[in-house]
Scaffold this motif. Structure first.
Motif, PDB file in Angstrom:
ATOM      1  N   ARG A   2       0.861  -1.200   0.000  1.00 45.39           N
ATOM      2  CA  ARG A   2       0.000   0.000   0.000  1.00 45.39           C
ATOM      3  C   ARG A   2       0.888   1.238   0.000  1.00 45.39           C
ATOM      4  N   GLY A   4       1.393   5.362  -0.511  1.00 48.42           N
ATOM      5  CA  GLY A   4       0.875   6.720  -0.596  1.00 48.42           C
ATOM      6  C   GLY A   4       1.718   7.530  -1.561  1.00 48.42           C
ATOM      7  N   LEU A  28      -4.494   5.009   7.002  1.00 52.17           N
ATOM      8  CA  LEU A  28      -4.770   4.067   5.914  1.00 52.17           C
ATOM      9  C   LEU A  28      -3.841   2.861   5.939  1.00 52.17           C
ATOM     10  N   LEU A  30      -0.643   2.573   5.459  1.00 52.39           N
ATOM     11  CA  LEU A  30       0.210   2.530   4.278  1.00 52.39           C
ATOM     12  C   LEU A  30       1.569   1.930   4.630  1.00 52.39           C
ATOM     13  N   ASP A  99      -1.467  -0.574  -5.750  1.00 47.49           N
ATOM     14  CA  ASP A  99      -2.302  -0.231  -4.590  1.00 47.49           C
ATOM     15  C   ASP A  99      -1.897   1.171  -4.128  1.00 47.49           C
ATOM     16  N   TYR A 101      -2.468   5.329  -3.132  1.00 44.69           N
ATOM     17  CA  TYR A 101      -3.298   6.284  -2.400  1.00 44.69           C
ATOM     18  C   TYR A 101      -2.739   7.685  -2.648  1.00 44.69           C
ATOM     19  N   THR A 127      -6.749   5.494  -5.072  1.00 46.88           N
ATOM     20  CA  THR A 127      -7.697   5.992  -4.067  1.00 46.88           C
ATOM     21  C   THR A 127      -7.291   7.424  -3.717  1.00 46.88           C
ATOM     22  N   ALA A 129      -6.861  10.124  -1.027  1.00 50.08           N
ATOM     23  CA  ALA A 129      -6.735  10.235   0.434  1.00 50.08           C
ATOM     24  C   ALA A 129      -6.670  11.717   0.772  1.00 50.08           C
ATOM     25  N   GLU A 157     -11.014   8.489   0.607  1.00 49.90           N
ATOM     26  CA  GLU A 157     -10.820   8.284   2.044  1.00 49.90           C
ATOM     27  C   GLU A 157     -10.559   9.641   2.689  1.00 49.90           C
TER      28      GLU A 157
END
Length: 197
Positions: A2, A4, A28, A30, A99, A101, A127, A129, A157
């Motif tokens: 994950r 960011g 999250l 991350l 994946d 963010y 996503t 964030a 999110e």
């Protein structure tokens, strides 16, 4: 993994950038946050007394060196030209990083579907964030997040936490450099005589 993504001119990078990354990292779960300096921002000109791309990258490296989960990524500088987020996300997916963010602030979310290139594709690739700049922004952000979910199918999110509002512009204009940047970044700025220091 994950990951960011925190993009920006980082001119100079400061503790507010690190704070936003830390809020997203914790909220999250991350594994890491990539700090990605913009090469040429598409929506605003870099100011006259700006630091070079190499200096901005080195300052980001210094900002993140004590934070194991944060690291500099020069993907936009290396690519050259104007830095569009959608191109960066495509390239990261091409590297097998899927994946993702994208860490954005209040203004960026509120203008996302109006001023960003290919917002629908960005919404598919990452996503969103969102870290609020001011605590009173939350109602507007919740409303915008719902609208983007409906119109673009975006995953948004909302990352709660106290904001740390620091202005790179004020730091360039002689603000309290040593209060708002790590000592290593302040030392670098002074040694290189950046921004008139």
């Amino acid at each position: 993994m994950r990951t960011g993504i925190l993009g920006g001119t980082f001119n100079p990078p400061h503790l507010g950038h690190l704070h936003a990354a830390e809020l997203a990292h914790r909220a999250l779960d991350l594994d890491r946050v990539l700090f990605i300096p913009t090469n040429i921002p598409p929506h605003k000109a870099l100011p006259e007394n700006t630091a070079s791309a190499a200096d901005r990258c080195e300052m980001v490296r210094l900002l993140t060196e004590q934070t194991p989960w944060a690291q500099l990524d020069t993907i936009e500088i290396d690519r050259g030209g104007a830095s569009y987020t959608v191109d960066t996300l495509r390239a990261l997916h091409g590297r097998g990083e899927t994946d993702l963010y994208l860490i954005v602030g209040t203004d960026m979310l509120l203008s996302f579907d109006r001023s960003w290139r290919a917002p629908d594709e960005i919404a598919r690739l990452a996503t969103l964030a969102v870290c609020a700049r001011e605590n009173e922004d939350w109602d507007a952000l919740r409303e915008k997040a719902a609208a983007l979910r409906d119109s673009l199918g975006a995953t948004v999110e909302l990352v709660q936490g106290d904001s740390l509002t620091i202005s790179s512009t004020e730091l360039r204009q002689g603000g309290a450099l040593r209060c708002y940047t790590p000592e290593s970044v302040a030392d670098y700025i002074e040694e290189k005589h950046l921004y008139g220091y």
